[in-house]
Scaffold this motif. Structure first.
Motif, PDB file in Angstrom:
ATOM      1  N   UNK A  61       0.854  -1.190   0.000  1.00  0.00           N
ATOM      2  CA  UNK A  61       0.000   0.000   0.000  1.00  0.00           C
ATOM      3  C   UNK A  61       0.885   1.233   0.000  1.00  0.00           C
ATOM      4  N   UNK A  62       0.589   2.180  -0.880  1.00  0.00           N
ATOM      5  CA  UNK A  62       1.387   3.403  -0.948  1.00  0.00           C
ATOM      6  C   UNK A  62       0.512   4.558  -1.410  1.00  0.00           C
ATOM      7  N   UNK A  63       1.142   5.719  -1.600  1.00  0.00           N
ATOM      8  CA  UNK A  63       0.420   6.898  -2.048  1.00  0.00           C
ATOM      9  C   UNK A  63       0.202   6.946  -3.547  1.00  0.00           C
ATOM     10  N   UNK A  64       0.855   6.045  -4.281  1.00  0.00           N
ATOM     11  CA  UNK A  64       0.537   5.853  -5.678  1.00  0.00           C
ATOM     12  C   UNK A  64       1.157   6.779  -6.699  1.00  0.00           C
ATOM     13  N   UNK A  65       1.959   7.745  -6.267  1.00  0.00           N
ATOM     14  CA  UNK A  65       2.502   8.699  -7.235  1.00  0.00           C
ATOM     15  C   UNK A  65       3.914   8.288  -7.632  1.00  0.00           C
ATOM     16  N   UNK A  66       4.804   9.262  -7.775  1.00  0.00           N
ATOM     17  CA  UNK A  66       6.146   8.987  -8.271  1.00  0.00           C
ATOM     18  C   UNK A  66       7.132   8.764  -7.118  1.00  0.00           C
ATOM     19  N   UNK A  67       8.417   8.745  -7.456  1.00  0.00           N
ATOM     20  CA  UNK A  67       9.470   8.615  -6.449  1.00  0.00           C
ATOM     21  C   UNK A  67       9.485   7.244  -5.803  1.00  0.00           C
ATOM     22  N   UNK A  68       9.594   7.230  -4.481  1.00  0.00           N
ATOM     23  CA  UNK A  68       9.650   5.980  -3.722  1.00  0.00           C
ATOM     24  C   UNK A  68       8.420   5.130  -3.990  1.00  0.00           C
ATOM     25  N   UNK A  69       7.257   5.766  -4.102  1.00  0.00           N
ATOM     26  CA  UNK A  69       6.012   5.022  -4.316  1.00  0.00           C
ATOM     27  C   UNK A  69       6.046   4.265  -5.640  1.00  0.00           C
ATOM     28  N   UNK A  70       6.520   4.902  -6.685  1.00  0.00           N
ATOM     29  CA  UNK A  70       6.591   4.244  -7.986  1.00  0.00           C
ATOM     30  C   UNK A  70       7.633   3.140  -7.994  1.00  0.00           C
ATOM     31  N   UNK A  71       8.786   3.398  -7.387  1.00  0.00           N
ATOM     32  CA  UNK A  71       9.850   2.396  -7.364  1.00  0.00           C
ATOM     33  C   UNK A  71       9.413   1.153  -6.603  1.00  0.00           C
ATOM     34  N   UNK A  72       8.771   1.345  -5.449  1.00  0.00           N
ATOM     35  CA  UNK A  72       8.305   0.205  -4.666  1.00  0.00           C
ATOM     36  C   UNK A  72       7.219  -0.565  -5.410  1.00  0.00           C
ATOM     37  N   UNK A  73       6.321   0.162  -6.067  1.00  0.00           N
ATOM     38  CA  UNK A  73       5.257  -0.490  -6.836  1.00  0.00           C
ATOM     39  C   UNK A  73       5.843  -1.285  -8.003  1.00  0.00           C
ATOM     40  N   UNK A  74       6.857  -0.719  -8.643  1.00  0.00           N
ATOM     41  CA  UNK A  74       7.514  -1.421  -9.748  1.00  0.00           C
ATOM     42  C   UNK A  74       8.138  -2.728  -9.253  1.00  0.00           C
ATOM     43  N   UNK A  75       8.816  -2.682  -8.120  1.00  0.00           N
ATOM     44  CA  UNK A  75       9.442  -3.886  -7.582  1.00  0.00           C
ATOM     45  C   UNK A  75       8.428  -4.951  -7.210  1.00  0.00           C
ATOM     46  N   UNK A  76       7.346  -4.549  -6.556  1.00  0.00           N
ATOM     47  CA  UNK A  76       6.324  -5.513  -6.146  1.00  0.00           C
ATOM     48  C   UNK A  76       5.647  -6.148  -7.345  1.00  0.00           C
ATOM     49  N   UNK A  77       5.289  -5.336  -8.330  1.00  0.00           N
ATOM     50  CA  UNK A  77       4.593  -5.872  -9.504  1.00  0.00           C
ATOM     51  C   UNK A  77       5.495  -6.803 -10.306  1.00  0.00           C
ATOM     52  N   UNK A 109      -3.523   4.734  -2.388  1.00  0.00           N
ATOM     53  CA  UNK A 109      -4.486   5.735  -1.937  1.00  0.00           C
ATOM     54  C   UNK A 109      -3.992   7.080  -2.460  1.00  0.00           C
ATOM     55  N   UNK A 110      -4.585   7.530  -3.540  1.00  0.00           N
ATOM     56  CA  UNK A 110      -4.145   8.760  -4.198  1.00  0.00           C
ATOM     57  C   UNK A 110      -4.710   9.988  -3.504  1.00  0.00           C
ATOM     58  N   UNK A 111      -3.959  11.087  -3.483  1.00  0.00           N
ATOM     59  CA  UNK A 111      -4.472  12.299  -2.842  1.00  0.00           C
ATOM     60  C   UNK A 111      -5.588  12.965  -3.644  1.00  0.00           C
ATOM     61  N   UNK A 112      -5.541  12.834  -4.961  1.00  0.00           N
ATOM     62  CA  UNK A 112      -6.513  13.504  -5.818  1.00  0.00           C
ATOM     63  C   UNK A 112      -7.727  12.646  -6.147  1.00  0.00           C
ATOM     64  N   UNK A 113      -8.565  13.187  -7.028  1.00  0.00           N
ATOM     65  CA  UNK A 113      -9.811  12.522  -7.393  1.00  0.00           C
ATOM     66  C   UNK A 113      -9.725  11.763  -8.706  1.00  0.00           C
ATOM     67  N   UNK A 114      -8.538  11.724  -9.312  1.00  0.00           N
ATOM     68  CA  UNK A 114      -8.375  11.091 -10.612  1.00  0.00           C
ATOM     69  C   UNK A 114      -7.498   9.843 -10.481  1.00  0.00           C
ATOM     70  N   UNK A 115      -8.060   8.648 -10.686  1.00  0.00           N
ATOM     71  CA  UNK A 115      -7.247   7.435 -10.566  1.00  0.00           C
ATOM     72  C   UNK A 115      -6.137   7.345 -11.603  1.00  0.00           C
ATOM     73  N   UNK A 116      -6.252   8.118 -12.688  1.00  0.00           N
ATOM     74  CA  UNK A 116      -5.216   8.114 -13.727  1.00  0.00           C
ATOM     75  C   UNK A 116      -3.912   8.731 -13.227  1.00  0.00           C
ATOM     76  N   UNK A 117      -3.939   9.386 -12.059  1.00  0.00           N
ATOM     77  CA  UNK A 117      -2.718   9.962 -11.486  1.00  0.00           C
ATOM     78  C   UNK A 117      -1.781   8.896 -10.929  1.00  0.00           C
ATOM     79  N   UNK A 118      -2.258   7.683 -10.793  1.00  0.00           N
ATOM     80  CA  UNK A 118      -1.419   6.613 -10.229  1.00  0.00           C
ATOM     81  C   UNK A 118      -0.286   6.264 -11.177  1.00  0.00           C
ATOM     82  N   UNK A 119       0.828   5.847 -10.614  1.00  0.00           N
ATOM     83  CA  UNK A 119       1.934   5.392 -11.448  1.00  0.00           C
ATOM     84  C   UNK A 119       1.531   4.089 -12.151  1.00  0.00           C
ATOM     85  N   UNK A 120       2.205   3.724 -13.240  1.00  0.00           N
ATOM     86  CA  UNK A 120       1.759   2.587 -14.060  1.00  0.00           C
ATOM     87  C   UNK A 120       1.885   1.222 -13.399  1.00  0.00           C
TER      88      UNK A 120
END
Length: 204
Positions: A89-105, A114-125
């Motif tokens: 679980x992370x904040x979903x944006x760039x930096x550490x969040x993206x790197x950790x998500x990349x490793x897990x996936x 859990x993104x701060x904004x209202x647009x799910x497209x803001x999440x890293x890939x």
């Protein structure tokens, strides 16, 4: 050291067997042909084969902008969580969040943001489940509350707030790669040490 009894599909430790439903070790005969299982293998057994996986995710927190060293540590953390079968679980944006998500996936792990904004497209890939909260930085409190424990990689003001929230909530907080050195944070030499700490938390 843990071991797995292939004949019964049970996790053992000396003359004890792990009851995944009760989360307790109970007396049991030692397996005839034990298969040694390190922390990652033991957690993978619990998550994938026991029928009673740990549901709360592990929160990974860190700055949006980080050095190559910090990003490499974050990706390594994600890979450990993926191999263990634990949800990230992370904040979903760039930096550490993206790197950790990349490793897990990359290791077949599930990534939730859990993104701060209202647009799910803001999440890293590399986020599989983007949740657009629309509540801004208040989502930091949700990450701390929802996580089984927190892994802080690097440091920033926002990260420090999440560390403080986690500690206040009584969560175990691990620190790597320059995480804030404050009371309550358990600092690790690297991601390789994380699996043992998670196994201690979950299996003991």
């Amino acid at each position: 050291m843990h071991s797995i009894d292939r004949a019964t599909g049970r996790l053992h430790r000396d003359t004890l067997a792990f009851d995944p439903a009760a989360r307790l070790w109970t007396p049991a005969a030692a397996p005839a042909e034990p298969e040694p299982a390190g922390p990652e293998a033991a957690l993978s057994w619990l998550q994938r084969r026991s029928g009673h996986p740990v549901r709360p995710p592990v929160g990974v927190i860190g700055p949006n902008e980080a050095s190559a060293e910090v990003l490499a540590a974050a990706e390594a953390v994600g890979r450990v969580l993926g191999r263990c079968g634990l949800t990230l679980l992370c904040g979903g944006r760039q930096g550490v969040m993206e790197a950790a998500s990349r490793g897990a996936s990359a290791e077949g792990g599930l990534t939730v943001a859990l993104l701060p904004g209202a647009d799910p497209a803001q999440a890293n890939p590399f986020v599989a489940v983007p949740i657009a909260t629309g509540i801004g930085e208040a989502r930091n409190a949700l990450i701390a509350q929802a996580s089984l424990c927190l892994v802080s990689v690097g440091d920033s003001y926002g990260t420090l707030s999440e560390v403080a929230l986690g500690l206040r909530l009584g969560k175990r907080v691990f620190g790597l790669a320059g995480a804030a050195r404050i009371d309550g944070v358990r600092h690790l030499d690297g991601a390789d040490a994380l699996a043992a700490e998670l196994a201690d938390l979950i299996l003991n």
